[in-house]
Scaffold this active site. Structure first.
Site, mmCIF file in Angstrom:
data_model
loop_
_atom_site.group_PDB
_atom_site.id
_atom_site.type_symbol
_atom_site.label_atom_id
_atom_site.label_comp_id
_atom_site.label_asym_id
_atom_site.label_seq_id
_atom_site.Cartn_x
_atom_site.Cartn_y
_atom_site.Cartn_z
ATOM 1 N N ARG A 1 38.460 6.676 -55.936
ATOM 2 C CA ARG A 1 39.733 6.192 -55.435
ATOM 3 C C ARG A 1 39.600 6.226 -53.924
ATOM 4 O O ARG A 1 39.030 7.169 -53.375
ATOM 5 C CB ARG A 1 40.787 7.206 -55.907
ATOM 6 C CG ARG A 1 42.181 6.985 -55.553
ATOM 7 C CD ARG A 1 43.022 8.025 -56.329
ATOM 8 N NE ARG A 1 42.838 9.390 -55.821
ATOM 9 C CZ ARG A 1 43.603 9.944 -54.888
ATOM 10 N NH1 ARG A 1 44.593 9.275 -54.365
ATOM 11 N NH2 ARG A 1 43.384 11.178 -54.478
ATOM 12 N N SER B 1 37.265 4.693 -47.192
ATOM 13 C CA SER B 1 35.797 4.562 -47.094
ATOM 14 C C SER B 1 35.098 5.875 -46.802
ATOM 15 O O SER B 1 34.054 5.912 -46.142
ATOM 16 C CB SER B 1 35.411 3.529 -46.023
ATOM 17 O OG SER B 1 36.056 2.312 -46.294
ATOM 18 N N ARG B 2 35.669 6.935 -47.289
ATOM 19 C CA ARG B 2 35.050 8.271 -47.167
ATOM 20 C C ARG B 2 34.941 8.762 -45.733
ATOM 21 O O ARG B 2 34.181 9.681 -45.451
ATOM 22 C CB ARG B 2 33.651 8.300 -47.829
ATOM 23 C CG ARG B 2 33.674 7.926 -49.313
ATOM 24 C CD ARG B 2 34.501 8.939 -50.097
ATOM 25 N NE ARG B 2 34.557 8.666 -51.534
ATOM 26 C CZ ARG B 2 35.644 8.211 -52.167
ATOM 27 N NH1 ARG B 2 36.751 7.922 -51.499
ATOM 28 N NH2 ARG B 2 35.639 8.069 -53.470
ATOM 29 N N LEU B 3 35.690 8.114 -44.822
ATOM 30 C CA LEU B 3 35.643 8.570 -43.417
ATOM 31 C C LEU B 3 36.823 9.513 -43.176
ATOM 32 O O LEU B 3 37.756 9.219 -42.422
ATOM 33 C CB LEU B 3 35.662 7.365 -42.468
ATOM 34 C CG LEU B 3 34.432 6.465 -42.625
ATOM 35 C CD1 LEU B 3 34.514 5.241 -41.736
ATOM 36 C CD2 LEU B 3 33.154 7.255 -42.316
#
Ligand SMILES: Cc1cc2nc3c(=O)[nH]c(=O)nc-3n(C[C@H](O)[C@H](O)[C@H](O)COP(=O)(O)O)c2cc1C
Length: 211
Positions: A8, A189-191
């Site tokens: 997600r 975006s996993r940032l």
């Protein structure tokens, strides 16, 4: 069941240095309030990690009962497995998994027992059933049947049928005194945004970590 594809993206507002409170306790308070306002189930439930002499990490859920600038307090049985591990190695980590808010908070530091007076104050505020329960359970020990536990409830109820239930000598609080607190906010975006507070005497160093 394939859970490898479960992912997600985290759509949430970012966390930036200018908006962080200089005190990690105030910052925790803001986030705890957010977790309450969001209606999270048991926002005060936290994973408590300990490791005894053998170095084997262990963890379980406990409830945060209060926090202030001195630390984070939970209550338990002083004869339990966690208590044995804390006697061997008085350090712990806590994790608040506020996933619905795309957040987690991690607290690490030494652990101390709270005073008897403090434990008594909290114990006295508990419902009678929970007070009896504290007397009944030799937490973490093996028991051969639930029937034995129920038998013990009857005995303890009888023993304290008059007046208040006293504080058991084997039950009380621990305070985790933070040396480090990390606030993690999920981002796309996993940032993700991560900030850690490190204790430096009376002050806290705040720094951003890579996600
Ligand atoms: C939501 C939740 C809250 C819990 N709260 C506590 C607590 O505040 N104190 C406690 O001793 N155990 C609590 N427990 C039970 C612990 O997870 C654990 O089973 C117990 O403390 C024994 O742990 P130990 O054998 O590692 O010492 C809770 C469990 C759950 C699922």
């Amino acid at each position: 069941m394939d859970i490898g594809d479960m992912r997600r993206d985290f759509e949430s507002e970012g966390l930036d240095r200018d908006h962080l409170d200089a005190s990690p306790f105030r910052q925790f308070e803001h986030w705890f309030q957010d977790a309450r306002n969001a209606g999270l189930l048991e926002p005060n439930a936290m994973s408590l990690a300990t490791a005894g002499e053998d170095g084997q990490p262990d963890l379980r859920t406990v409830l945060l009962k209060y926090f202030d600038d001195k630390g984070f307090v939970f209550y338990t049985n002083y004869g339990s497995r966690k208590a044995r591990e804390l006697a061997e190695n008085p350090k712990a980590a806590l994790l608040f998994p506020w996933i619905a808010l795309n957040r987690q908070v991690i607290v690490q530091g030494p652990v101390e027992k709270v005073s008897k007076a403090e434990s008594l104050r909290y114990f006295s505020s508990r419902p009678r059933g929970s007070q009896i329960g504290a007397w009944v359970s030799e937490q973490s020990k093996v028991i051969t049947s639930r029937g034995l536990l129920e038998q013990k409830v009857a005995e303890i109820k009888q023993r304290f049928s008059q007046g208040e239930v006293p504080l058991p000598s084997f039950w009380g609080g621990y305070r985790v005194v933070p040396e480090r607190i990390e606030f993690w906010q999920g981002r796309p975006s996993r940032l993700h945004d991560r900030f850690e507070y490190l204790r430096q005497g009376d002050d806290w160093l705040i720094q951003r970590l890579q996600p």
